[in-house]
Design an enzyme around this catalytic site. Structure first.
Site, PDB file in Angstrom:
ATOM      1  N   ARG A 167       0.816  -1.176   0.057  1.00 35.07           N
ATOM      2  CA  ARG A 167      -0.022   0.055   0.008  1.00 35.07           C
ATOM      3  C   ARG A 167       0.857   1.219  -0.061  1.00 35.07           C
ATOM      4  O   ARG A 167       1.957   1.221   0.661  1.00 35.07           O
ATOM      5  CB  ARG A 167      -0.965   0.017   1.259  1.00 35.07           C
ATOM      6  N   GLU A 227      -2.615   7.553  -4.837  1.00 32.35           N
ATOM      7  CA  GLU A 227      -3.087   6.907  -6.037  1.00 32.35           C
ATOM      8  C   GLU A 227      -4.537   6.970  -6.495  1.00 32.35           C
ATOM      9  O   GLU A 227      -5.053   6.851  -7.605  1.00 32.35           O
ATOM     10  CB  GLU A 227      -2.574   5.351  -5.783  1.00 32.35           C
ATOM     11  N   HIS A 231      -0.696  -0.157  -9.550  1.00 35.27           N
ATOM     12  CA  HIS A 231      -1.883  -1.232  -8.959  1.00 35.27           C
ATOM     13  C   HIS A 231      -2.072  -2.582  -9.700  1.00 35.27           C
ATOM     14  O   HIS A 231      -3.345  -2.835  -9.651  1.00 35.27           O
ATOM     15  CB  HIS A 231      -2.654  -0.511  -8.062  1.00 35.27           C
TER      16      HIS A 231
HETATM   17  P1  NAI Z   1      -1.720 -11.249   4.921  1.00 32.62           P
HETATM   18  O1  NAI Z   1      -2.560 -10.989   5.938  1.00 32.62           O
HETATM   19  O2  NAI Z   1      -1.447 -12.660   4.319  1.00 32.62           O
HETATM   20  O3  NAI Z   1      -0.235 -10.922   5.349  1.00 32.62           O
HETATM   21  C1  NAI Z   1       0.385  -9.879   6.005  1.00 32.62           C
HETATM   22  C2  NAI Z   1       1.303  -9.967   6.983  1.00 32.62           C
HETATM   23  O4  NAI Z   1       1.823  -8.869   7.498  1.00 32.62           O
HETATM   24  C3  NAI Z   1       0.954 -10.786   8.280  1.00 32.62           C
HETATM   25  O5  NAI Z   1       1.900 -11.849   8.328  1.00 32.62           O
HETATM   26  C4  NAI Z   1       1.073  -9.918   9.324  1.00 32.62           C
HETATM   27  O6  NAI Z   1       1.283 -10.633  10.484  1.00 32.62           O
HETATM   28  C5  NAI Z   1       2.044  -8.912   8.730  1.00 32.62           C
HETATM   29  N1  NAI Z   1       2.253  -7.904   9.537  1.00 32.62           N
HETATM   30  C6  NAI Z   1       1.009  -6.856   9.971  1.00 32.62           C
HETATM   31  N2  NAI Z   1       1.531  -5.808  10.649  1.00 32.62           N
HETATM   32  C7  NAI Z   1       2.897  -5.932  10.605  1.00 32.62           C
HETATM   33  C8  NAI Z   1       3.789  -4.915  10.936  1.00 32.62           C
HETATM   34  N3  NAI Z   1       3.527  -3.898  11.495  1.00 32.62           N
HETATM   35  N4  NAI Z   1       5.305  -4.984  10.537  1.00 32.62           N
HETATM   36  C9  NAI Z   1       5.619  -6.299  10.004  1.00 32.62           C
HETATM   37  N5  NAI Z   1       4.420  -7.210   9.510  1.00 32.62           N
HETATM   38  C10 NAI Z   1       3.310  -6.836   9.697  1.00 32.62           C
HETATM   39  O7  NAI Z   1      -1.693 -10.171   3.655  1.00 32.62           O
HETATM   40  P2  NAI Z   1      -1.182 -10.645   2.058  1.00 32.62           P
HETATM   41  O8  NAI Z   1      -2.157 -11.148   1.407  1.00 32.62           O
HETATM   42  O9  NAI Z   1       0.273 -11.182   2.055  1.00 32.62           O
HETATM   43  O10 NAI Z   1      -1.016  -9.228   1.504  1.00 32.62           O
HETATM   44  C11 NAI Z   1      -0.119  -8.040   1.999  1.00 32.62           C
HETATM   45  C12 NAI Z   1      -0.644  -6.783   1.693  1.00 32.62           C
HETATM   46  O11 NAI Z   1      -0.417  -6.648   0.254  1.00 32.62           O
HETATM   47  C13 NAI Z   1      -2.320  -6.295   1.679  1.00 32.62           C
HETATM   48  O12 NAI Z   1      -2.571  -6.060   3.007  1.00 32.62           O
HETATM   49  C14 NAI Z   1      -2.287  -5.322   0.645  1.00 32.62           C
HETATM   50  O13 NAI Z   1      -2.318  -4.063   1.312  1.00 32.62           O
HETATM   51  C15 NAI Z   1      -1.457  -5.793  -0.351  1.00 32.62           C
HETATM   52  N6  NAI Z   1      -1.850  -6.141  -1.541  1.00 32.62           N
HETATM   53  C16 NAI Z   1      -1.529  -5.532  -2.890  1.00 32.62           C
HETATM   54  C17 NAI Z   1      -2.081  -5.837  -4.017  1.00 32.62           C
HETATM   55  C18 NAI Z   1      -1.721  -5.420  -5.197  1.00 32.62           C
HETATM   56  O14 NAI Z   1      -2.211  -5.721  -6.526  1.00 32.62           O
HETATM   57  N7  NAI Z   1      -0.518  -4.425  -5.405  1.00 32.62           N
HETATM   58  C19 NAI Z   1      -2.967  -7.105  -4.231  1.00 32.62           C
HETATM   59  C20 NAI Z   1      -3.296  -7.811  -2.772  1.00 32.62           C
HETATM   60  C21 NAI Z   1      -2.759  -7.464  -1.702  1.00 32.62           C
END
Ligand code: NAI
Length: 330
Positions: free
Chosen positions: A232, A261, A293
């Site tokens: 993000r 964005e 994105h």
């Molecule tokens: P997820 O929920 O599986 O993983 C997120 C990880 O971040 C978790 O392991 C969590 O413990 C960790 N986390 C939370 N707070 C943290 C912190 N303060 N410091 C370090 N780690 C922390 O989510 P997923 O599916 O891996 O997605 C991650 C992010 O990717 C989403 O939140 C979304 O913003 C972004 N995303 C972007 C896309 C794109 O097209 N560019 C598409 C899908 C997701």
């Protein structure tokens, strides 16, 4: 059931129509959800929103007045929804927790490879019959240290790819993932991970992570570090990143997401004068790669997004149990 889609693009219409197994009435609106547009959903049981639809308390009040019962995010991140306001209004909220995490991880790798091996420049150069290699020098990823912040679904997939490249992978997360550790990833404190040669962000945007990358944290990074953000835009303080690019502290920046964005992405502004000076400055650097994105945008991910979103809505409308990761407010 009537479902109104905001910020709908032609590809959303194509995939959701193809996978509409419950034969719902799907209404596609190409403008974003806001207080000005929320009334367009009046009478719809569910609204379906994407990453830049701002689902604020004011929007939620209007949706509730229009008898909306479900807000379905067709994405994973949910930083754009006021969950407390939805709770107060009695509206259920769901998301697509994991749709092809590999799609996003592979895009992060594509950005890294492009910035490193300068294939974008080579493509243009060769088309102009310029076969010189001057300025195209890259480095081997093999043997480099990659720092991964957030090792959830996407971060884990990214770690696996980088291990395959022969990189040393270090990671920071609030919770260590045993599978990732077993693969050979070493969890370290954040400030240690920031010392890697390449850093990729895969944590969600929330109060703790807003501007996680700023001038103070960048001071811990190696001079010449490469930073990739497919998570993000708000994770990076853009102004500080521009300063770090100017000083050389950042040798390359790949971003699929950008703080402001919502005013730019997912539309063709080629005939407009862009008012956002920060993105204009970022676009002017030869070592910055911006994609709008698109990391999620693969055939497999779109199919998964459509089927999971429609299933989520169906289950919530039947008061049935939803996957705990998908149900933000059930
Ligand atoms: P997820 O929920 O599986 O993983 C997120 C990880 O971040 C978790 O392991 C969590 O413990 C960790 N986390 C939370 N707070 C943290 C912190 N303060 N410091 C370090 N780690 C922390 O989510 P997923 O599916 O891996 O997605 C991650 C992010 O990717 C989403 O939140 C979304 O913003 C972004 N995303 C972007 C896309 C794109 O097209 N560019 C598409 C899908 C997701």
């Amino acid at each position: 059931m009537k479902i109104v889609f905001f910020s709908a693009q032609p590809y959303d219409k194509a995939f959701f129509t193809q996978f509409n197994q419950y034969q719902h009435e799907l209404i596609f609106i190409d403008i974003p959800l806001s207080e000005q547009t929320a009334d367009l959903a009046a009478g719809a049981t569910a609204v379906c929103v994407f990453v830049n639809d701002k689902v604020t308390a004011g929007v939620i009040q209007k949706l509730a007045a229009g008898k909306t019962q479900i807000i379905a995010l067709r994405c994973a991140g949910f930083n754009n929804v006021d969950i407390e306001a939805a709770k107060a209004a009695g509206i259920k909220v769901c998301r697509v927790p994991a749709y092809s995490p590999e799609a996003v991880a592979e895009h992060a790798v594509a950005m890294l490879l492009t910035l490193n091996r300068k294939t974008h420049k080579a493509y243009n150069r060769v088309r102009e019959q310029n076969f010189s290699l001057q300025g195209l020098l890259g480095y081997n990823l093999h043997g480099k240290t990659v720092g991964v912040i957030g090792t959830g679904n996407i971060g884990k997939a990214f770690c696996k790819i980088m291990l395959g490249f022969g990189c040393k992978v270090v990671a920071f997360d609030l919770i260590a993932n045993k599978e990732v550790e077993a693969d050979g990833v070493e969890y370290q404190p954040l400030l240690e991970v920031l010392k890697a040669d390449i850093i990729s962000l895969h944590c969600p945007l929330n109060e703790q992570t807003k501007h996680l990358i700023n001038k103070e944290t960048m001071a811990y990074m190696k001079p010449g570090v490469v930073l990739i953000n497919t998570s993000r835009g708000g994770l990076i303080n853009t102004r500080d990143a521009i300063k770090a690019l100017k000083s050389g502290q950042l040798s390359a920046l790949g971003i699929d997401v950008y703080e402001q964005e919502e005013k730019l992405f997912f539309r063709n502004l080629s005939e407009d004068i862009i008012q956002d000076d920060e993105i204009q400055r970022l676009m002017s650097f030869p070592n910055v790669l911006i994609t709008a994105h698109q990391a999620f945008f693969t055939q497999e991910a779109m199919e998964q997004i459509a089927t999971t979103t429609l299933n989520n809505i169906q289950l919530l409308s039947e008061n049935a149990k939803l996957d705990t990761q998908a149900a933000l407010l059930a």
